[in-house]
Design a protein around this motif. Structure first.
Motif, PDB file in Angstrom:
ATOM      1  N   PRO A 221      72.877  23.925  14.178  1.00 33.81           N
ATOM      2  CA  PRO A 221      73.796  23.324  15.158  1.00 33.81           C
ATOM      3  C   PRO A 221      73.223  23.395  16.569  1.00 33.81           C
ATOM      4  O   PRO A 221      73.678  24.157  17.414  1.00 33.81           O
ATOM      5  CB  PRO A 221      75.067  24.157  14.996  1.00 33.81           C
ATOM      6  CG  PRO A 221      74.572  25.500  14.566  1.00 33.81           C
ATOM      7  CD  PRO A 221      73.337  25.242  13.724  1.00 33.81           C
ATOM      8  N   ALA A 222      72.197  22.611  16.813  1.00 28.92           N
ATOM      9  CA  ALA A 222      71.493  22.645  18.100  1.00 28.92           C
ATOM     10  C   ALA A 222      72.206  21.788  19.135  1.00 28.92           C
ATOM     11  O   ALA A 222      73.130  21.031  18.832  1.00 28.92           O
ATOM     12  CB  ALA A 222      70.060  22.146  17.904  1.00 28.92           C
ATOM     13  N   ASP A 223      71.756  21.892  20.369  1.00 24.70           N
ATOM     14  CA  ASP A 223      72.154  20.978  21.433  1.00 24.70           C
ATOM     15  C   ASP A 223      71.244  19.756  21.302  1.00 24.70           C
ATOM     16  O   ASP A 223      70.112  19.746  21.795  1.00 24.70           O
ATOM     17  CB  ASP A 223      71.989  21.656  22.800  1.00 24.70           C
ATOM     18  CG  ASP A 223      72.385  20.746  23.956  1.00 24.70           C
ATOM     19  OD1 ASP A 223      72.574  19.535  23.739  1.00 24.70           O
ATOM     20  OD2 ASP A 223      72.480  21.247  25.086  1.00 24.70           O
ATOM     21  N   TYR A 224      71.747  18.738  20.625  1.00 25.08           N
ATOM     22  CA  TYR A 224      70.895  17.591  20.318  1.00 25.08           C
ATOM     23  C   TYR A 224      70.516  16.805  21.564  1.00 25.08           C
ATOM     24  O   TYR A 224      69.486  16.126  21.580  1.00 25.08           O
ATOM     25  CB  TYR A 224      71.583  16.696  19.282  1.00 25.08           C
ATOM     26  CG  TYR A 224      71.789  17.407  17.963  1.00 25.08           C
ATOM     27  CD1 TYR A 224      70.707  17.695  17.134  1.00 25.08           C
ATOM     28  CD2 TYR A 224      73.052  17.833  17.569  1.00 25.08           C
ATOM     29  CE1 TYR A 224      70.886  18.372  15.942  1.00 25.08           C
ATOM     30  CE2 TYR A 224      73.240  18.508  16.370  1.00 25.08           C
ATOM     31  CZ  TYR A 224      72.160  18.775  15.568  1.00 25.08           C
ATOM     32  OH  TYR A 224      72.345  19.460  14.391  1.00 25.08           O
ATOM     33  N   ASP A 225      71.319  16.891  22.612  1.00 29.49           N
ATOM     34  CA  ASP A 225      70.962  16.184  23.844  1.00 29.49           C
ATOM     35  C   ASP A 225      69.705  16.774  24.480  1.00 29.49           C
ATOM     36  O   ASP A 225      68.971  16.073  25.175  1.00 29.49           O
ATOM     37  CB  ASP A 225      72.123  16.201  24.837  1.00 29.49           C
ATOM     38  CG  ASP A 225      73.137  15.111  24.545  1.00 29.49           C
ATOM     39  OD1 ASP A 225      72.746  14.086  23.952  1.00 29.49           O
ATOM     40  OD2 ASP A 225      74.323  15.268  24.894  1.00 29.49           O
ATOM     41  N   ARG A 226      69.437  18.067  24.275  1.00 29.65           N
ATOM     42  CA  ARG A 226      68.191  18.651  24.781  1.00 29.65           C
ATOM     43  C   ARG A 226      66.990  18.028  24.051  1.00 29.65           C
ATOM     44  O   ARG A 226      65.949  17.765  24.668  1.00 29.65           O
ATOM     45  CB  ARG A 226      68.184  20.162  24.579  1.00 29.65           C
ATOM     46  CG  ARG A 226      69.074  20.942  25.521  1.00 29.65           C
ATOM     47  CD  ARG A 226      68.764  22.422  25.441  1.00 29.65           C
ATOM     48  NE  ARG A 226      67.400  22.696  25.857  1.00 29.65           N
ATOM     49  CZ  ARG A 226      66.597  23.595  25.283  1.00 29.65           C
ATOM     50  NH1 ARG A 226      67.027  24.295  24.231  1.00 29.65           N
ATOM     51  NH2 ARG A 226      65.372  23.789  25.724  1.00 29.65           N
ATOM     52  N   LEU A 227      67.133  17.812  22.754  1.00 30.42           N
ATOM     53  CA  LEU A 227      66.068  17.164  21.999  1.00 30.42           C
ATOM     54  C   LEU A 227      65.872  15.734  22.466  1.00 30.42           C
ATOM     55  O   LEU A 227      64.739  15.271  22.643  1.00 30.42           O
ATOM     56  CB  LEU A 227      66.402  17.205  20.504  1.00 30.42           C
ATOM     57  CG  LEU A 227      65.388  16.571  19.564  1.00 30.42           C
ATOM     58  CD1 LEU A 227      64.078  17.343  19.577  1.00 30.42           C
ATOM     59  CD2 LEU A 227      65.941  16.507  18.136  1.00 30.42           C
ATOM     60  N   ILE A 228      66.972  15.052  22.704  1.00 30.52           N
ATOM     61  CA  ILE A 228      66.886  13.665  23.173  1.00 30.52           C
ATOM     62  C   ILE A 228      66.260  13.599  24.562  1.00 30.52           C
ATOM     63  O   ILE A 228      65.471  12.691  24.862  1.00 30.52           O
ATOM     64  CB  ILE A 228      68.285  13.019  23.154  1.00 30.52           C
ATOM     65  CG1 ILE A 228      68.741  12.838  21.696  1.00 30.52           C
ATOM     66  CG2 ILE A 228      68.293  11.686  23.885  1.00 30.52           C
ATOM     67  CD1 ILE A 228      70.213  12.507  21.542  1.00 30.52           C
ATOM     68  N   ALA A 229      66.561  14.585  25.414  1.00 32.22           N
ATOM     69  CA  ALA A 229      65.946  14.623  26.747  1.00 32.22           C
ATOM     70  C   ALA A 229      64.433  14.803  26.642  1.00 32.22           C
ATOM     71  O   ALA A 229      63.666  14.203  27.409  1.00 32.22           O
ATOM     72  CB  ALA A 229      66.554  15.751  27.575  1.00 32.22           C
ATOM     73  N   CYS A 230      63.985  15.608  25.687  1.00 29.17           N
ATOM     74  CA  CYS A 230      62.543  15.778  25.476  1.00 29.17           C
ATOM     75  C   CYS A 230      61.915  14.478  25.000  1.00 29.17           C
ATOM     76  O   CYS A 230      60.816  14.105  25.425  1.00 29.17           O
ATOM     77  CB  CYS A 230      62.307  16.911  24.466  1.00 29.17           C
ATOM     78  SG  CYS A 230      60.567  17.326  24.198  1.00 29.17           S
ATOM     79  N   TRP A 231      62.605  13.781  24.110  1.00 33.56           N
ATOM     80  CA  TRP A 231      62.115  12.467  23.641  1.00 33.56           C
ATOM     81  C   TRP A 231      61.978  11.495  24.801  1.00 33.56           C
ATOM     82  O   TRP A 231      60.986  10.770  24.908  1.00 33.56           O
ATOM     83  CB  TRP A 231      63.080  11.940  22.571  1.00 33.56           C
ATOM     84  CG  TRP A 231      63.021  10.471  22.353  1.00 33.56           C
ATOM     85  CD1 TRP A 231      62.036   9.771  21.706  1.00 33.56           C
ATOM     86  CD2 TRP A 231      63.986   9.499  22.784  1.00 33.56           C
ATOM     87  NE1 TRP A 231      62.342   8.424  21.705  1.00 33.56           N
ATOM     88  CE2 TRP A 231      63.524   8.241  22.362  1.00 33.56           C
ATOM     89  CE3 TRP A 231      65.192   9.588  23.469  1.00 33.56           C
ATOM     90  CZ2 TRP A 231      64.243   7.069  22.612  1.00 33.56           C
ATOM     91  CZ3 TRP A 231      65.905   8.418  23.723  1.00 33.56           C
ATOM     92  CH2 TRP A 231      65.423   7.188  23.295  1.00 33.56           C
ATOM     93  N   ARG A 232      62.965  11.483  25.698  1.00 32.29           N
ATOM     94  CA  ARG A 232      62.871  10.598  26.873  1.00 32.29           C
ATOM     95  C   ARG A 232      61.686  10.973  27.754  1.00 32.29           C
ATOM     96  O   ARG A 232      60.972  10.112  28.261  1.00 32.29           O
ATOM     97  CB  ARG A 232      64.161  10.710  27.698  1.00 32.29           C
ATOM     98  CG  ARG A 232      65.372  10.021  27.112  1.00 32.29           C
ATOM     99  CD  ARG A 232      66.418   9.818  28.191  1.00 32.29           C
ATOM    100  NE  ARG A 232      67.651   9.261  27.630  1.00 32.29           N
ATOM    101  CZ  ARG A 232      68.731   9.969  27.371  1.00 32.29           C
ATOM    102  NH1 ARG A 232      68.734  11.278  27.612  1.00 32.29           N
ATOM    103  NH2 ARG A 232      69.806   9.412  26.875  1.00 32.29           N
ATOM    104  N   ARG A 233      61.497  12.276  27.921  1.00 33.83           N
ATOM    105  CA  ARG A 233      60.455  12.764  28.816  1.00 33.83           C
ATOM    106  C   ARG A 233      59.058  12.475  28.269  1.00 33.83           C
ATOM    107  O   ARG A 233      58.145  12.101  29.007  1.00 33.83           O
ATOM    108  CB  ARG A 233      60.655  14.267  29.015  1.00 33.83           C
ATOM    109  CG  ARG A 233      59.741  14.929  29.999  1.00 33.83           C
ATOM    110  CD  ARG A 233      60.240  16.310  30.356  1.00 33.83           C
ATOM    111  NE  ARG A 233      60.341  17.201  29.193  1.00 33.83           N
ATOM    112  CZ  ARG A 233      61.497  17.625  28.666  1.00 33.83           C
ATOM    113  NH1 ARG A 233      62.649  17.237  29.166  1.00 33.83           N
ATOM    114  NH2 ARG A 233      61.503  18.439  27.624  1.00 33.83           N
TER     115      ARG A 233
END
Length: 238
Positions: free
Chosen positions: A116-128
């Motif tokens: 149950p991760a913070d998926y928005d942190r993963l998405i932010a890394c993808w954007r970066r």
């Protein structure tokens, strides 16, 4: 990848034969294994719902009709679709077979892991990083480290022999549909590791590192550990 908006589609890979789970999966698919009075699928989906995801695509295989029935009965309020592979395609092969139902970019989860991760942190890394992005962990999860990083870039991926001092692939990723082009011409079954290796070769595979543990139910032993952990907490961890 060109679309930098938040991916809204979650793709769950649940198409394996569950052979390692043995007799437990003879009549019940892995994704519907009971955990208390719920199913593994219910627990896996819950953190995603809390974070606003409402569109799901499931790649199913062994006893996939049971998974379809469960979704129809319990998740009619969501936008769900299913691809049922009658033969084993492998993890990347299942995505390829579902390609016409996939968004340009999507969040992928393995159907036998819980994180149950913070998926928005993963998405932010993808954007970066502007590249397909894995979630990797340093936590002891009973799986040999299989990934080497240089900063946020994945420079080695080896599921077979492991990577000494590396990180563990947590089975969660933001993937661009166009990356499936890299497995064109590769016969099924084809694992995601094949696609990952080809992304590494062109320098376009990234990772978000965490110290969060994840749980899998791939074997009777790991399934027992997961159910015991849930029982101890009294609910799914957040």
């Amino acid at each position: 990848m060109t679309d930098r908006t938040r991916p809204s589609q979650v793709v769950v890979l649940a198409g394996g034969m569950a052979t390692r789970l043995g007799v437990l999966a003879r009549d019940t698919p892995k994704i519907l294994q009971p955990v208390g009075d719920r199913t593994f699928l219910d627990l896996m989906v819950e953190p995603l719902l809390r974070q606003g995801f409402r569109r799901f695509h499931f790649c199913v295989g062994h006893l996939g009709e049971q998974g379809a029935a469960h979704l129809d009965e319990n998740y009619r309020h969501l936008a769900t679709s299913i691809h049922h592979d009658p033969v084993q395609c492998g993890t990347a092969g299942a995505l390829r077979a579902s390609r016409n139902r996939l968004d340009e970019t999507f969040l992928m989860l393995l159907g036998d892991t819980f994180l149950p991760a913070d998926y928005d942190r993963l998405i932010a890394c993808w954007r970066r990083t502007r590249s397909t992005t894995l979630l990797v962990t340093s936590a002891a999860c009973g799986i040999r480290p299989n990934i080497a990083l240089a900063g946020e870039q994945v420079i080695r991926y080896n599921k077979t022999n492991g990577v000494a001092g590396g990180w563990v692939d947590a089975g969660v990723a933001v993937i661009g549909r166009e990356d499936l082009d890299l497995i064109d011409g590769v016969d099924d079954p084809v694992d995601l590791a094949v696609m990952h290796d080809r992304l590494i070769a062109r320098g376009s595979l990234s990772a978000l590192a965490t110290d969060l543990p994840f749980w899998d139910i791939g074997t009777p032993e790991s399934y027992a550990r997961f159910t015991a952990m849930i029982d101890d907490l009294g609910a799914a961890p957040c």
